[in-house]
Design an enzyme around this catalytic site. Sequence first.
Site, PDB file in Angstrom:
ATOM      1  N   CYS A  55       0.836  -1.205   0.000  1.00  0.00           N
ATOM      2  CA  CYS A  55       0.000   0.000   0.000  1.00  0.00           C
ATOM      3  C   CYS A  55       0.879   1.266   0.000  1.00  0.00           C
ATOM      4  CB  CYS A  55      -0.998  -0.019   1.163  1.00  0.00           C
ATOM      5  SG  CYS A  55      -2.359   1.169   0.927  1.00  0.00           S
ATOM      6  N   HIS A  95      -3.818  -4.720  -0.433  1.00  0.00           N
ATOM      7  CA  HIS A  95      -3.402  -5.327   0.828  1.00  0.00           C
ATOM      8  C   HIS A  95      -3.474  -6.851   0.721  1.00  0.00           C
ATOM      9  CE1 HIS A  95      -3.131  -1.757   3.423  1.00  0.00           C
ATOM     10  NE2 HIS A  95      -4.101  -1.269   2.667  1.00  0.00           N
ATOM     11  N   GLU A 137      -2.492  -8.938   2.834  1.00  0.00           N
ATOM     12  CA  GLU A 137      -2.820  -9.468   4.160  1.00  0.00           C
ATOM     13  C   GLU A 137      -4.319  -9.385   4.453  1.00  0.00           C
ATOM     14  OE1 GLU A 137      -2.338  -5.081   5.012  1.00  0.00           O
ATOM     15  OE2 GLU A 137      -1.595  -6.555   3.557  1.00  0.00           O
TER      16      GLU A 137
END
Length: 223
Positions: free
Chosen positions: A94, A200, A202
């Site tokens: 990001c 993202h 994650e």
Amino acid sequence: MTGRAGGGARPGGRRRVVVLDYGSGNLRSAERALAAAGADVLVTGDLAAAADADGLVVPGVGAFAACVAGIEAIGAGPVIAGRVAAGRPVLGICVGMQILFESGDEHGVVTKGLGLLPGTVTRLAAARLPHMGWNTVQAPVGSTLFAGLPADSRFYFVHSYAVGDAAALTASGARVTTAHHDCDFVAAVERGPLSAAQFHPEKSADTGAALLRNWLATVPAGG
């Protein structure tokens, strides 16, 4: 399972990964996702640990200028650049991706980035901002990050700024993945030891986990 970043390779070839803590968020979600992908993870702002780790992850949320200030406050810029110059893996996520570029232009204020990738981060030319939610990407042939992932895989984005022009990146030899939200923008970059994602991983469920496993597979254990 998390652990120390120093001291040689882990049993079973687990990569020692540092998630760099310089005051920007998403640290614990990145830690958990990397651990689930098979890494031995340490969240720290310690520069010796960041330099010594097999892989370094640079997260980031919020404003470009604030993230650059955080990197400068702990003196992490030379460590990140040194790893890249030495061929040692770095993954930006990001705004942690954005600060790898030459500069960011927010509200008419231009802030110098780390200059490891060519290009300027600017506001997306989109009617709806922030760009928030799931989106497909267009990965290039030969991508390592997206290897084995279906073309319609979706990733989770939260941002209002990105690099819109991929020409300089492509000319520099990078593999560039793009996405579209009213306009095309750079969604991921792979160039040598440096990888970066505007989305993202994650927070991108199974597709993000697969991408992190792909990245970890490029990280030499005990390096």
